[in-house]
Design a protein around this motif. Structure first.
Motif, PDB file in Angstrom:
ATOM      1  N   LYS A 101      20.019  19.874  76.411  1.00 26.59           N
ATOM      2  CA  LYS A 101      20.929  20.625  77.261  1.00 26.59           C
ATOM      3  C   LYS A 101      22.326  20.388  76.746  1.00 26.59           C
ATOM      4  O   LYS A 101      22.575  19.460  75.973  1.00 26.59           O
ATOM      5  CB  LYS A 101      20.798  20.204  78.724  1.00 26.59           C
ATOM      6  N   CYS A 102      23.233  21.242  77.190  1.00 25.94           N
ATOM      7  CA  CYS A 102      24.608  21.083  76.788  1.00 25.94           C
ATOM      8  C   CYS A 102      25.154  19.851  77.485  1.00 25.94           C
ATOM      9  O   CYS A 102      25.071  19.748  78.700  1.00 25.94           O
ATOM     10  CB  CYS A 102      25.384  22.326  77.210  1.00 25.94           C
ATOM     11  N   TYR A 103      25.650  18.873  76.718  1.00 25.31           N
ATOM     12  CA  TYR A 103      26.132  17.686  77.409  1.00 25.31           C
ATOM     13  C   TYR A 103      27.488  17.227  76.909  1.00 25.31           C
ATOM     14  O   TYR A 103      27.908  16.107  77.179  1.00 25.31           O
ATOM     15  CB  TYR A 103      25.099  16.566  77.352  1.00 25.31           C
ATOM     16  N   GLY A 104      28.167  18.117  76.217  1.00 25.54           N
ATOM     17  CA  GLY A 104      29.528  17.820  75.806  1.00 25.54           C
ATOM     18  C   GLY A 104      29.621  16.483  75.099  1.00 25.54           C
ATOM     19  O   GLY A 104      28.737  16.108  74.365  1.00 25.54           O
ATOM     20  N   GLY A 105      30.677  15.764  75.357  1.00 25.71           N
ATOM     21  CA  GLY A 105      30.873  14.516  74.647  1.00 25.71           C
ATOM     22  C   GLY A 105      30.406  13.310  75.431  1.00 25.71           C
ATOM     23  O   GLY A 105      30.661  12.171  75.063  1.00 25.71           O
ATOM     24  N   ASP A 106      29.716  13.554  76.563  1.00 26.36           N
ATOM     25  CA  ASP A 106      29.331  12.436  77.421  1.00 26.36           C
ATOM     26  C   ASP A 106      28.108  11.727  76.865  1.00 26.36           C
ATOM     27  O   ASP A 106      26.990  11.854  77.364  1.00 26.36           O
ATOM     28  CB  ASP A 106      29.073  12.923  78.839  1.00 26.36           C
ATOM     29  N   ILE A 107      28.333  10.992  75.817  1.00 26.43           N
ATOM     30  CA  ILE A 107      27.219  10.371  75.108  1.00 26.43           C
ATOM     31  C   ILE A 107      26.758   9.094  75.799  1.00 26.43           C
ATOM     32  O   ILE A 107      25.570   8.790  75.827  1.00 26.43           O
ATOM     33  CB  ILE A 107      27.627  10.147  73.633  1.00 26.43           C
ATOM     34  N   SER A 108      27.698   8.370  76.413  1.00 25.70           N
ATOM     35  CA  SER A 108      27.325   7.113  77.080  1.00 25.70           C
ATOM     36  C   SER A 108      26.219   7.337  78.092  1.00 25.70           C
ATOM     37  O   SER A 108      25.243   6.598  78.158  1.00 25.70           O
ATOM     38  CB  SER A 108      28.512   6.520  77.824  1.00 25.70           C
ATOM     39  N   ARG A 109      26.396   8.382  78.895  1.00 23.53           N
ATOM     40  CA  ARG A 109      25.442   8.626  79.961  1.00 23.53           C
ATOM     41  C   ARG A 109      24.053   8.893  79.394  1.00 23.53           C
ATOM     42  O   ARG A 109      23.049   8.397  79.902  1.00 23.53           O
ATOM     43  CB  ARG A 109      25.928   9.816  80.796  1.00 23.53           C
TER      44      ARG A 109
ATOM     45  N   LEU B 171      16.197  15.799  75.045  1.00 25.74           N
ATOM     46  CA  LEU B 171      17.495  16.106  75.619  1.00 25.74           C
ATOM     47  C   LEU B 171      17.978  17.355  74.897  1.00 25.74           C
ATOM     48  O   LEU B 171      18.429  17.282  73.760  1.00 25.74           O
ATOM     49  CB  LEU B 171      18.436  14.941  75.384  1.00 25.74           C
TER      50      LEU B 171
ATOM     51  N   TYR C 227      19.391  26.024  75.006  1.00 24.98           N
ATOM     52  CA  TYR C 227      19.257  24.858  75.881  1.00 24.98           C
ATOM     53  C   TYR C 227      18.028  25.003  76.760  1.00 24.98           C
ATOM     54  O   TYR C 227      17.686  26.097  77.183  1.00 24.98           O
ATOM     55  CB  TYR C 227      20.491  24.699  76.768  1.00 24.98           C
TER      56      TYR C 227
ATOM     57  N   TYR D 296      36.829  11.498  69.271  1.00 22.91           N
ATOM     58  CA  TYR D 296      37.348  12.674  69.969  1.00 22.91           C
ATOM     59  C   TYR D 296      38.095  12.242  71.218  1.00 22.91           C
ATOM     60  O   TYR D 296      37.844  11.178  71.771  1.00 22.91           O
ATOM     61  CB  TYR D 296      36.243  13.667  70.319  1.00 22.91           C
TER      62      TYR D 296
ATOM     63  N   ARG E 242      22.964   7.961  76.467  1.00 19.29           N
ATOM     64  CA  ARG E 242      22.450   6.753  75.840  1.00 19.29           C
ATOM     65  C   ARG E 242      21.856   5.829  76.895  1.00 19.29           C
ATOM     66  O   ARG E 242      20.794   5.237  76.714  1.00 19.29           O
ATOM     67  CB  ARG E 242      23.578   6.032  75.102  1.00 19.29           C
TER      68      ARG E 242
END
Lengths: 398, 596
Positions: free
Chosen positions: B552-560, B550, A213, A280, B562
């Motif tokens: 970085k680790c961003y988990g499943g928070d794709i909306s943000r 992008l 990262y 998910y 996008r």
């Protein structure tokens, strides 16, 4: 394909760069938090999942006992780790199969079945690792970040390089055969020499997966408020990243996603599902979900979550077909090896909603930003570090 | 006619003209409360900046001590230096002028300039010292200044506090006794002066007029002297201050005439209205088409908004016919308009109003004056846009407009003001002392230097104490060059500027440097160059963008994530393409700030 994410928003100390929802000094709430998670999970009883991911925060702060309670509870509610018959769109056709609680994640016959738990080096105790394995976790992700003590200290990590190496060894000793480590590029004072040394030492331990990262200064983090002078510049980050990527590739790691490298067949299935626009469910405060094309989140507030774990949904987002197709396009373009298959995209969203995307991709292939093979487009390696420029153009709606 | 008084109030900006007008309206019963503060300044922006741009007039009934009823016509005048000509036309409609001086400020540059205009117009002048309620009022000094700088007997000045109404009744009495009643024969052929106009959606252009001879009523025919156009009168009336129709208006009176004049450009301040039956009636002297002095280009940010901009401008001109505009196209900015203004402040206010009232986001280019460019073939042309300058090899010589600038400043700030003006190529031609504490500096000043922030700086170096006024005097030759700006080999016409040769390079270097900081790094290297003709005089390069990812680790928070990308895409839409280079709008404002 559907994944289950469980957020553990606790940590011993916030790292200087972290903007995730995680709280220090709240571990006393751990037990009631586990119960709250199970209450929230009940709301979705009947869903099936192929991957499980415990992330944080610091999931290793759960401790062996809480971990057992939580995974037992989840296993009673969900069928995890069974591949159901899938239709072409990736949604399951029969959600009502009989539950078989005797199935453990790591015993599944299916390759794609995966259960990951994140651990931090300082809390990767042998009894916890053993418990994790017994609870069915078959993959472990260790927050190493760097194997240089000065770099670790500079961003407020509370472990040393030695502890990180020990954590990997202990995970292996406990029986984990699929180990991932996180590395951060752009740490204060980092040089190619120190980064190369971190990578080499990690690979010497025979791990299977590395996430690389780039450090980013997020608003309202201590690092952004008061950045140290020896923070590598953006250009320097790019140089470090590209060297790291080249080194990893030369050692047999596939660069399968912008920030992720894996030995063949060790790609993270749970995360791949995010980038394939899969479904998910996220449990816990601040966790994000994507079910039946709708995205939503839980409020980032532990206290209200503990009181009413089933009423935290916020930021519900349902995009139209065109925007959904754009979203899938930019997500899939992150998959450097897999790329995006246009005929599948068209089949899923229709000709008209994808027309602009298709035109855009063709133009980008012509200008060299993408490569094209049949109906599959991939990001050209030279444009990985400026890929937002490409993605923003795909997102732009006239 | 004996009981009519036509007068105006002239003053330096902020000396209390609008407040005094309000008091008069209240006192005469035209207005009943103080709720409608500053009625004559109906535009928000004017009130905000304390400036009356649009002249208006009000008819007030007044019962004098002598027992007779009078009609007092107060004709408001534009209060800013950019509107000298308009002021002179309003004065022409009066027989008297109240010269208002702020007791705490004293005589200022515009006081002097306006007083001379009134004297030249032959008006009876009533000196008035206002704001006598202020603790720092210096009444005696003001009397002395009136005497010394204008030759007006200071001891005759009336003392007034417009704020609390003190002395206002006496002032109205003075208007009745001192201002002569209008002259003019009702039976002579019609002759009216247009001193203002406004646009009504239903009735077209409505001129404000002063009738000098004859009379006007519904059904009459009128002829606009300068154009020969004939219209039929639909309505005549007075301002109370609302439009109040009446049967007829006649010699000596002030009012309006509605004649369904649809075309905005057909009515000009200073023109004469006559009867088509007597087309040879002489025009009132002094009419000219007011000449814009300052020009700038305006462009919609999105080219799709061009139609909207056109509509906004058309509508805008209805309210301010002193603005001229014509289509212009820029290679960098696409289609837009070139606007001409009476001066810098006029420009600022207009652009502000355009944005505010019509909801238009705009790119405004560097303001320019009109240069006289003589080419080697013996021709000359008037050029208001640097990008239209001929090739340097074809230019024989260039002349620039010069104004006579008068600045009144307290003695302790004379140094800084002179320093500032010297840096602007101004030539000091006289230095006088209207009183012991202050100096009156008179300069020959290149207009081009004045429109690049001189006024603001003057205010700032004098801590707000300096006042100024100017008038156009003519053209003078100078050694000018046009500097072109190239972004990745593409000339950006909207960034070209004219400079005297000796300061061209430092200016160019400063501009290029600021551009480099402003234009975001892009996927390729971007050379920025400044050139005179083919000769490059400054250069800096923007290195290629290397990181925009992008990772970085961003988990499943794709909306943000996008949404961030969408925002990035949106931001790009607001930028202008110069060749392949994305240039933010701010770049086009840089020239304005070049000297900061």
């Amino acid at each position: 394909m559907r994944g289950l994410y469980v957020h553990i928003p606790f940590c011993v100390k916030k790292c200087a760069y972290c903007d995730f929802y995680s709280l220090p000094d709240r571990q006393s709430a751990m037990q009631s938090y586990v119960q709250a998670l199970l209450i929230e999970a009940e709301k979705y009883q009947g869903l099936d999942f192929e991957t499980l991911y415990f992330g944080g925060g610091t999931p290793s702060l759960l401790g062996a006992e809480n971990l057992r309670v939580l995974s037992d509870g989840l296993r009673k509610l969900f069928r995890v780790g069974v591949t159901l018959s899938l239709d072409t769109n990736g949604t399951n056709v029969s959600g009502n199969l009989q539950r078989d609680s005797s199935l453990d994640f790591h015993r599944s016959q299916n390759d794609k079945t995966e259960a990951t738990i994140e651990v931090n080096p300082e809390s990767a105790a042998p009894d916890f690792l053993k418990a994790a394995l017994e609870c069915g976790f078959n993959r472990i992700s260790i927050g190493v970040q760097s194997l240089n003590d000065a770099e670790l200290k500079a961003v407020g990590r509370i472990h040393t390089a030695t502890q990180a190496i020990d954590a990997v060894k202990q995970a292996q000793a406990a029986g984990f055969q699929n180990i991932s480590c996180d590395l951060i590029i752009g740490l204060p004072g980092q040089t190619w020499r120190s980064l190369k040394s971190s990578i080499s030492k990690l690979l010497a331990l025979k791990i299977q997966h590395i996430s690389v990262y780039c450090l980013s200064l997020e608003n309202e983090t201590p690092l952004a408020d008061d950045p140290p002078e020896n923070l590598p510049s953006d250009d320097k980050q790019v140089e470090l990243f590209e060297k790291a990527a080249a080194l990893l590739k030369s050692l047999g790691f596939g660069h399968y996603e912008i920030s992720n490298f894996a030995l063949p067949d060790y790609e993270c299935q749970h995360n791949l599902n995010y980038w394939r626009e899969g479904e998910y469910l996220g449990l816990g405060p601040a966790a994000a979900s994507h079910l039946e094309t709708i995205r939503f989140k839980n409020k980032p507030d532990l206290d209200v979550y503990l009181k009413r774990p089933t009423a935290q949904t916020t930021e519900v987002e349902q995009l139209d077909r065109e925007d959904k197709a754009r979203e899938e396009t930019i997500l899939r373009l992150r998959l450097l090896q897999e790329g995006i298959n246009l005929s599948q995209l068209r089949q899923k969203y229709g000709m008209l909603p994808t027309q602009e995307i298709v035109d855009n991709l063709a133009a980008m292939a012509a200008s060299g930003e993408l490569t094209r093979e049949g109906v599959t487009y991939r990001l050209h390696p030279a444009y990985i570090m400026t890929s937002n420029q490409i993605f923003a153009r795909i997102m732009a709606r006239d | 006619m004996e009981n009519i008084r036509n007068f105006c109030i002239i003053a330096h900006i902020d000396h209390g003209k609008s407040t005094l007008a309000d008091r008069m309206l209240e006192l005469t019963g035209v207005l009943h409360t103080t709720e409608n503060a500053q009625v004559l300044d109906s535009m928000d922006l004017e009130r905000e900046r304390g400036i009356t741009i649009k002249a208006k007039s009000v008819r007030m009934p007044f019962k004098s001590q002598d027992g007779k009823d009078y009609i007092l016509n107060l004709i408001d005048t534009p209060g800013h230096v950019d509107f000298n000509y308009e002021v002179s036309r309003s004065l022409k409609a009066c027989e008297g002028a109240i010269l208002l001086v702020d007791a705490s400020q004293g005589v200022e540059a515009q006081t002097i300039a306006n007083a001379y205009l009134a004297i030249d117009a032959g008006l009876e002048i009533i000196p008035v010292i206002n704001k006598i309620d202020l603790p720092n009022a210096m009444i005696d000094e003001c009397r002395q200044q009136l005497q010394d700088s204008l030759g007006i007997p200071g001891n005759t000045a009336l003392l007034v506090s417009a704020k609390d109404g003190k002395g206002v009744n006496d002032l109205l009495e003075a208007v009745v006794t001192l201002v002569p009643p209008p002259k003019g024969d009702v039976n002579e052929p019609l002759k009216c002066l247009i001193f203002d106009s406004f646009y009504d959606t239903y009735r077209g252009v409505i001129p404000h007029i002063r009738v000098f001879s004859g009379s006007l009523k519904h059904g009459d025919k009128i002829m606009i002297k300068s154009t020969g156009q004939v219209h039929e009168v639909d309505e005549v009336g007075y301002f109370t201050p609302a439009l109040t129709p009446t049967e007829k208006i006649q010699a000596g009176e002030v009012g309006y005439v509605g004649a369904i004049i649809k075309k905005v450009g057909s009515i000009h301040v200073g023109d004469t209205i006559v009867s088509p039956d007597f087309p040879a009636t002489p025009a009132i002297p002094g009419f000219r088409h007011s000449q814009p002095m300052v020009f700038c280009g305006i462009y919609p940010i999105s080219t799709n908004d061009y139609v909207k901009l056109t509509a906004a401008l058309e509508k805008f001109q209805l309210n301010d016919s002193s603005i001229v505009y014509e289509k212009e196209s820029s290679a960098a900015l696409g289609w837009g308009y070139r606007l001409g203004f009476m001066g810098m402040l006029h420009m600022e206010i207009t652009l502000e109003r355009l944005k505010r009232e019509y909801g238009q986001e705009l790119i405004a280019t560097m303001p320019s004056v009109i240069y006289k460019v003589y080419t080697t073939d013996g021709q000359f042309s008037l050029i208001d846009n640097p990008s239209k300058f001929p090739d340097p090899s074809r230019i024989d010589r260039i002349e620039e407009p010069v104004v006579k600038l008068q600045v009144i400043v307290p003695n302790e700030f004379v140094g800084p003001v002179m320093e500032l003006s010297d840096a602007k190529r101004a030539k000091l031609v006289a230095m006088d002392h209207p009183d012991r504490k202050r100096a009156l500096l008179t300069y020959d000043f290149p207009l081009a230097e004045m429109i690049t922030g001189y006024y603001d700086k003057l205010k700032s170096v004098s801590r707000g104490y300096a006042s100024m006024d100017y008038e156009f005097t003519g053209y003078q030759a100078g050694d000018f060059v046009k500097v072109d700006i190239l972004v990745k080999e593409n000339q950006v016409d909207a960034l070209s500027f004219i400079s005297v040769r000796q300061s061209a390079q430092p200016k160019a270097k400063g501009l290029i440097h600021k551009l480099r900081k402003l234009i975001p790094r892009q996927m390729f290297e971007i050379p920025l160059q400044a050139a005179i003709g083919a000769k490059v005089i400054a250069r800096e390069d923007i290195v290629a963008l290397r990181k925009d990812v992008l990772a970085k680790c961003y988990g499943g928070d794709i909306s943000r994530k996008r949404k961030l990308l969408e925002k990035q895409a949106e931001g790009k839409k607001k930028m202008k393409m110069v060749g392949a280079v994305v240039v933010p709008q701010e770049a086009f404002l840089l020239l304005l700030k070049m000297e900061e």
